[in-house]
Design an enzyme around this catalytic site. Structure first.
Site, PDB file in Angstrom:
ATOM      1  N   GLY A  86       0.821  -1.195   0.000  1.00  0.00           N
ATOM      2  CA  GLY A  86       0.000   0.000   0.000  1.00  0.00           C
ATOM      3  C   GLY A  86       0.852   1.241   0.000  1.00  0.00           C
TER       4      GLY A  86
ATOM      5  CG  ASP B 278      -6.613   4.403   1.752  1.00  0.00           C
ATOM      6  OD1 ASP B 278      -7.437   4.462   0.816  1.00  0.00           O
ATOM      7  OD2 ASP B 278      -5.479   3.908   1.626  1.00  0.00           O
TER       8      ASP B 278
END
Length: 800
Positions: A523, A634
């Protein structure tokens, strides 16, 4: 009027009332008057009485008490309607109006208290055998009861809930509300807290410990506690204890006393006195606020609790230690004007300005000298395994001070240099060390021979006392060493960031992950590797890409992660902060991410709905229930991990921004956060960032779970990222609103892998919730995550 005389008068009044009155209930249109001694409600078993109780000179409260007097003629109050607003001894009355409202009037004019109830039917007020004062109809409908609004006492069979609080009395001689509370906090744990005039803090259970380390569980929703008629106390957070006189028949009460301790009392019928059969806290100095600021609390079983001002300080109020002490000197902010005095075996809990690991004492003192708000430093050695350095805590306030040989480390308090020698005698009250005596020159008029004898005597006496203290100190150290659990509990008071974590070395994690060879995720914040720890636990090791973060900042962030604990959040096991390496060690989730499972079509509808509910619970905890306010920023399928039974857990929450609950400052967000396709429009249009950005992302993720389509896959990608985010929600909304008949739109949007195996009602509900969460036009129209949880749980309850 003296207290003994008041008690004798009260006993005579109440005795007369018992012999001359058999008032068991009060009906509409009737009143109880303060001037009539016989106006007392009595329970059928005659254990409890309710009426006007004298709490001062011409001051009365309407309350409930045990009918039988104690050995000194006093009675024990268990409930009060107007504890903070006593009524006059003339013309005051409690009236049950014909409207069904029960009111308390002061001198016949001012209404101080009311139940705010209405009823057109027959109503009566009755005192039950349990001590519960109940207003009910003839049909048995309860309009109001005293058990729902306790003061400082919980009686057997009386529930303590999330909506009720026990508040202590101000003092032993004052029945008004005090500073201590027993209540269920938002973490579902039963807490004791100090709520003073200037500060407030939780002190029980020990705030530096996690719930399971104190035998508690935060995984409950009911938030109830009760003392049953046998003497057992049971709480939904697993807090349990029992009275020493177990069994039916004993009169008991659980009371939060004026000293901040909760005690269970049982009556000794022979002696007519209350006996303590359990108490929450054995050392009364643990209670916050007992001695006030700039003072120290000491406790010994023989002498009890004592308060003492710090050197150079004086009491603010000589009748009440809770006001603390104030400095008897002026302090400038110049470094050269200040020095530090060492106080062995002293600690001040809380109110840290900063925490600095692995620093020298000189560095720590200099740090405090440069800060005008710094009052002192707590400097301790961290002997936790795999460490072995000193920790520095700078203090903004000197509150909750204790002096005990159980504290192995000293406290260094900042004093003006000019006052150092004038207060040397008070410093020596806490430390008697022959090698470090601070002396001042005195004018002497006696002969030299006499001076030598006196000096020798004083020197030998002081050294003898010092020797005794050193021997005692070594003995205490030996006892503490043998009883490591006790010392560890004290040490944990300073482990703000390491409790529950292991600090791994970089070499350990490199070995566990086979030189970071098995990548299981990636990520924006870093890469995640699979590893096997030395204790054979399988872990997910995240190597953070932003390695320029300082160790102090990183440890502060780890501290925040450690305070977040929920069954739908990934659990953090440890960390590494070594050189430029920053790593976090998480529990390993067997089934990987939600994104992987959606593409592999391994999730049936039941699992998808449970995942939707679990994600909502995790986000609701971050937004509203934990001590910090955390925005994830997120939320996407890649950050939803699934365990062995497909239990969902939100990941990467610890790397998001933390905001104060009191307001929002968009300057915290210097750049757009999130992932294209799941981002709320606030990011693009530079609008204030609130928890509604996570709500929006949650709605998009839910639509993706329902349809099996990614946000960018319904229509071709536009250049404008905001338009792309709307595609999936717009497409589903058009299908729903354009449908005719009995919801044929479900078949058009449902993931084809479901193959007709789904719950139609659940899909309709989840689509409705998801579209409301993904509202593009009005962010205020989006629900909170707690409302989403309520909606989904409400649907679940319909199935049972």
């Amino acid at each position: 009027m003296s207290a003994p005389f008041l008690f004798i008068c009260l006993s005579l009044v109440l005795s007369f009332s018992f012999s001359s009155s058999t008032l068991y209930r009060m009906r509409k249109g009737s009143s109880l008057c303060v001037e009539k001694s016989g106006d007392v409600l009595i329970s059928a078993n005659r254990v409890f009485s309710a009426g006007f109780y004298p709490v001062g000179n011409n001051a009365y409260c309407f309350g409930i008490w045990y009918s039988r007097a104690l050995y000194d003629g006093s009675h024990t109050l268990v409930w009060m309607a107007n504890r903070d607003q006593p009524v006059n001894g003339r013309l005051s009355k409690l009236s049950l109006l014909k409207t069904g409202n029960l009111i308390l009037e002061d001198a016949g004019h001012l209404t101080l208290w009311a139940t705010d109830t209405t009823s057109a039917s027959w109503v009566q007020l009755q005192l039950y055998n349990t001590g519960n004062l109940v207003l009910h109809t003839l049909e048995g409908k309860i309009l109001w009861r005293s058990f729902d609004s306790p003061t400082d006492t919980l009686l057997p069979q009386q529930l303590l809930t999330k909506d009720t609080i026990l508040v202590s009395s101000k003092s032993q001689n004052s029945y008004s509300s005090g500073f201590y509370k027993l209540y269920f906090d938002d973490d579902n744990i039963l807490h004791l807290s100090f709520d003073g005039l200037e500060t407030s803090s939780v002190y029980w259970p020990k705030p530096w410990l996690r719930p399971w380390e104190t035998g508690r569980s935060a995984y409950n929703n009911c938030r109830t506690a009760v003392l049953d008629s046998y003497g057992h106390f049971n709480s939904s957070d697993d807090m349990q204890f029992s009275s020493v006189d177990l069994g039916v028949g004993s009169k008991r009460r659980l009371t939060i006393d004026a000293d901040g301790n909760v005690r269970l009392y049982s009556i000794d019928e022979r002696r007519r006195a209350w006996i303590v059969s359990w108490q929450a806290i054995s050392n009364p100095c643990i209670v916050h606020g007992v001695c006030g600021a700039n003072s120290l609390c000491t406790y010994a079983a023989e002498t009890g609790r004592r308060c003492k001002c710090l050197p150079g300080h004086k009491m603010k109020n000589h009748t009440d230690w809770s006001y603390g002490c104030e400095p008897d000197f002026n302090f400038s902010c110049k470094n050269d004007d200040a020095v530090f005095i060492k106080f062995p075996h002293v600690e001040f809990y809380g109110y840290d300005i900063g925490f600095f690991p692995n620093q020298t004492l000189e560095w720590c003192e200099e740090r405090c000298l440069q800060d005008c708000n710094c009052k002192g430093i707590q400097y301790k050695f961290d002997d936790f395994p795999n460490r072995g350095y000193y920790l520095c805590y700078t203090k903004a306030q000197l509150i909750n001070g204790q002096h005990s040989l159980g504290f192995k480390n000293p406290m260094y308090i900042k004093f003006p240099r000019a006052n150092l020698f004038s207060n040397d005698k008070t410093v020596q009250e806490f430390q008697l060390d022959c090698s470090r005596q601070v002396t001042a020159q005195l004018n002497r008029t006696y002969k030299k021979k006499q001076e030598n004898v006196t000096v020798k005597f004083m020197l030998w006496f002081a050294c003898g006392c010092g020797g005794v203290e050193i021997i005692g100190f070594l003995f205490v150290l030996y006892v503490l060493y043998k009883n490591s659990e006790g010392s560890n509990a004290i040490e944990k008071g300073y482990l703000h960031i390491t409790i529950g974590f292991k600090r791994f070395t970089y070499a350990e994690l490199k070995k566990a992950s086979l030189n970071f060879s098995v990548e299981i995720g990636r990520g924006g914040s870093g890469v995640v590797y699979k590893g096997i720890l030395s204790d054979n636990r399988v872990a997910a090791i995240k190597r953070l890409s932003e390695a320029n973060q300082g160790e102090v900042e990183f440890l502060a962030e780890v501290s925040t992660i450690g305070r977040l604990n929920h069954m739908n959040l990934t659990e953090t096991w440890g960390y590494c902060a070594e050189g430029k390496h920053r790593l976090l060690v998480y529990e390993y989730m067997e089934h990987g991410s939600l994104a992987e499972n959606l593409t592999s079509n391994s999730l049936d509808w039941k699992k998808r709905f449970e995942i939707a509910l679990g994600i909502a619970k995790g986000l609701a905890y971050l937004h509203e229930e934990c001590l910090e306010w955390v925005l994830h920023c997120d939320v996407k399928p890649q950050n939803i991990l699934l365990g062995s039974n497909y239990q969902p857990k939100v990941a990467d929450f610890g790397l998001s921004k933390l905001l104060n609950r009191g307001g929002i400052d968009n300057s915290y967000f210097s750049r757009i956060r999130g992932t294209r396709g799941y981002m709320a429009p606030e990011w693009v249009f530079n609008l204030p960032i609130t928890s509604k950005v996570d709500v929006y992302s949650y709605g998009i993720v839910m639509l993706e779970m329902i349809t099996g389509r990614s946000p960018a896959g319904v229509h071709p990608m536009d250049d404008n990222g905001v338009m792309e985010q709307r595609r999936l929600a717009t497409w589903v909304r058009e299908k729903v609103h354009g449908a005719t008949g009995n919801a044929p739109w479900i078949e058009e949007i449902i993931d084809c892998s479901m193959d007709g195996e789904y719950d139609k009602d659940q899909i309709e509900l989840l689509v409705k919730v998801a579209l409301q969460c993904a509202d593009q036009e009005d962010r205020d129209a989006r629900p909170t995550m707690s409302k989403v949880v309520e909606a989904l749980l409400g649907h679940e309850s319909d199935d049972f």
